[in-house]
Design an enzyme around this catalytic site. Structure first.
Site, mmCIF file in Angstrom:
data_model
loop_
_atom_site.group_PDB
_atom_site.id
_atom_site.type_symbol
_atom_site.label_atom_id
_atom_site.label_comp_id
_atom_site.label_asym_id
_atom_site.label_seq_id
_atom_site.Cartn_x
_atom_site.Cartn_y
_atom_site.Cartn_z
ATOM 1 C CB ALA A 186 56.713 -53.733 -108.063
ATOM 2 C CG ASP A 187 57.690 -49.122 -104.086
ATOM 3 O OD1 ASP A 187 57.197 -50.125 -103.523
ATOM 4 O OD2 ASP A 187 57.243 -47.976 -103.905
ATOM 5 C CB SER A 188 61.878 -52.128 -101.857
ATOM 6 O OG SER A 188 61.788 -50.848 -101.296
ATOM 7 C CG ASP B 53 54.523 -51.471 -104.651
ATOM 8 O OD1 ASP B 53 53.635 -51.053 -103.888
ATOM 9 O OD2 ASP B 53 54.962 -50.810 -105.613
ATOM 10 C CG LEU B 54 59.090 -56.257 -105.004
ATOM 11 C CD1 LEU B 54 60.579 -56.212 -105.303
ATOM 12 C CD2 LEU B 54 58.435 -57.392 -105.768
#
Length: 74
Positions: A31-33, A35-36
């Site tokens: 997960a990247d930022s 996605d978060l």
């Protein structure tokens, strides 16, 4: 609540919810930022809470999300 959080994460990251545990890290799921942020908005809508942007960086595992949201609901 854990199962719902797992569902949201599984849907958001296209992984199998059955493979997720409280200890699963978002980093291990790739997960990247962005996605978060998407998942945080979904958590807020689903659970009727507002997650502090400062806290997002501390939400490293599925369990930490559950604990944080449960804390907001009290």
């Amino acid at each position: 609540m854990l199962e719902k959080v797992k569902e949201i994460v599984a849907e958001g990251l296209d992984v199998n919810a059955a493979d997720l545990t409280e200890e699963t890290t978002f980093e291990s799921l790739g997960a990247d930022s962005l996605d978060l942020m998407d998942m945080v908005m979904t958590f807020e809508d689903e659970f009727g809470v507002e997650i502090d942007t400062e806290a997002i960086g501390e939400l490293k595992t599925i369990g930490s999300v559950v604990t944080y949201i449960e804390g907001l609901k009290k």
